[in-house]
Design a protein around this motif. Sequence first.
Motif, PDB file in Angstrom:
ATOM      1  N   GLY A 174       0.751  -1.342  -0.124  1.00 20.58           N
ATOM      2  CA  GLY A 174       0.281   0.071  -0.457  1.00 20.58           C
ATOM      3  C   GLY A 174       0.824   1.729  -0.082  1.00 20.58           C
ATOM      4  N   THR A 175       2.151   0.868   0.793  1.00 23.44           N
ATOM      5  CA  THR A 175       2.782   2.626   0.594  1.00 23.44           C
ATOM      6  C   THR A 175       4.437   2.729  -0.370  1.00 23.44           C
ATOM      7  N   GLY A 176       4.250   1.375  -0.730  1.00 23.90           N
ATOM      8  CA  GLY A 176       5.437   0.963  -1.354  1.00 23.90           C
ATOM      9  C   GLY A 176       6.718   1.458  -0.933  1.00 23.90           C
ATOM     10  N   ALA A 177       6.864   1.396   0.585  1.00 23.89           N
ATOM     11  CA  ALA A 177       7.957   1.547   0.964  1.00 23.89           C
ATOM     12  C   ALA A 177       9.098   0.544   1.213  1.00 23.89           C
ATOM     13  N   ARG A 178      10.678   0.211   1.463  1.00 24.93           N
ATOM     14  CA  ARG A 178      11.052  -0.777   2.004  1.00 24.93           C
ATOM     15  C   ARG A 178      10.791  -1.587   2.903  1.00 24.93           C
ATOM     16  N   LEU A 179      11.425  -2.591   3.207  1.00 28.20           N
ATOM     17  CA  LEU A 179      11.084  -3.383   3.944  1.00 28.20           C
ATOM     18  C   LEU A 179      11.686  -2.997   5.414  1.00 28.20           C
ATOM     19  N   SER A 180      13.139  -2.693   4.979  1.00 28.13           N
ATOM     20  CA  SER A 180      13.739  -2.034   6.451  1.00 28.13           C
ATOM     21  C   SER A 180      12.857  -0.710   7.180  1.00 28.13           C
TER      22      SER A 180
END
Length: 136
Positions: free
Chosen positions: A66-72
């Motif tokens: 949903g956000t495109g954030a990186r896993l870290s």
Amino acid sequence: MRIARAFLFRHAQVHHAARRGWCDVPALDRPRIPRPVTAWSTPAEATLLLEHAAEHLRPLLVFLFGTGARLSEALELQWADVALEDGTALLRRTKNGRDRLVALPPRVVAELANLPGRAGHVFRRDDGEPYADRER
């Protein structure tokens, strides 16, 4: 990749020497490095993954999709940096070192609202402990 870096370093050294008149300007061809192809998940693949994910992983996956954030970035997310009422989250450990505010789609807000606790790390392992960063 290491070969390409070595080539570019040598290429720079030779051009540096040529600018100082220590040798002739070389006529070197740079090797062609294929660009990596990003494999995107289709909506059907993402839905299938979410349907079969472990309970403790589903909110994390919904957040990532949903956000495109990186896993870290997601694993470091703290409840203090989440505003469910505003639909935003502040990502602090980003790749470029600058804080980044992301909008939370309604599905992400719903998943986060159903998580237990409102202190410390948002996403936790199945035993309730935060994920450990093995690179530190």
